[in-house]
Design an enzyme around this catalytic site. Structure first.
Site, PDB file in Angstrom:
ATOM      1  N   ASN A 267       0.814  -1.215   0.000  1.00 61.76           N
ATOM      2  CA  ASN A 267       0.000   0.000   0.000  1.00 61.76           C
ATOM      3  C   ASN A 267       0.853   1.272   0.000  1.00 61.76           C
ATOM      4  O   ASN A 267       0.377   2.339   0.334  1.00 61.76           O
ATOM      5  CB  ASN A 267      -0.996  -0.013   1.161  1.00 61.76           C
ATOM      6  CG  ASN A 267      -0.334  -0.041   2.519  1.00 61.76           C
ATOM      7  OD1 ASN A 267       0.875   0.114   2.652  1.00 61.76           O
ATOM      8  ND2 ASN A 267      -1.130  -0.224   3.555  1.00 61.76           N
TER       9      ASN A 267
ATOM     10  N   HIS B 197       3.524   4.204   4.945  1.00 61.28           N
ATOM     11  CA  HIS B 197       3.195   4.063   6.366  1.00 61.28           C
ATOM     12  C   HIS B 197       3.214   5.455   6.970  1.00 61.28           C
ATOM     13  O   HIS B 197       4.078   6.265   6.643  1.00 61.28           O
ATOM     14  CB  HIS B 197       4.231   3.194   7.096  1.00 61.28           C
ATOM     15  CG  HIS B 197       4.139   3.352   8.588  1.00 61.28           C
ATOM     16  ND1 HIS B 197       3.249   2.638   9.352  1.00 61.28           N
ATOM     17  CD2 HIS B 197       4.787   4.192   9.444  1.00 61.28           C
ATOM     18  CE1 HIS B 197       3.368   3.018  10.616  1.00 61.28           C
ATOM     19  NE2 HIS B 197       4.294   3.960  10.692  1.00 61.28           N
TER      20      HIS B 197
END
EC number: 2.7.4.6
Length: 149
Positions: free
Chosen positions: A112, A115
């Protein structure tokens, strides 16, 4: 001024997304005060994800974060932790708003691309893991007076 820790994960570095993601933070008026391209070793990865030790995704996450360089950054600004969370979007890109970083670039929940600290306390802990105090720059950004009251 509030600070947050942001890490561009191996998939962001490998896919050449670093500049586009940094631009999103700059466009929203965040001030970059620390940045480094680095390899994360086992000890640092385990410290970073210590709260997840014992969970099924802990070991794969540690291995993934060590698989390629990351870009560690510290951003500063008014309510920057919440702002960064909004810019990033939901952890799972399938649930992230279109136009968010994960909505635009994330492939799946593991890959993804980014962070970010989830609280001011987490930001302080994560910044201390990745940066020494002297590695953070204190400066006045040109045009800063136009970005917040």
């Amino acid at each position: 001024m509030e600070k947050t820790f942001i890490m561009l994960k191996p998939d962001a570095v490998q896919r050449g997304l670093v500049g586009q993601i940094i631009a999103r933070f700059e466009t929203k008026g965040c001030k970059l005060v620390g940045m480094k391209l680095m390899s994360v070793d086992q000890a640092l990865a385990e410290q970073h994800y210590a709260e997840h030790k014992g969970k099924s995704f802990f070991e794969p996450t540690v291995q993934y974060i060590m698989s390629s360089p990351v870009v560690a950054m510290v951003w500063e600004g008014k309510n920057v932790v919440a702002l960064a969370r909004e810019l990033m979007g939901a952890t799972n890109p399938a649930n992230a708003n279109p136009g968010s970083i994960r909505g635009s670039f994330g492939m799946d929940i593991s890959r993804n691309v980014i962070h970010g600290s989830d609280s001011v306390a987490s930001a302080e802990r994560e910044i201390a893991l990745y940066f020494r105090p002297e590695e953070l720059c204190d400066y006045r950004k040109a045009g800063e007076e136009w970005l917040s009251e």
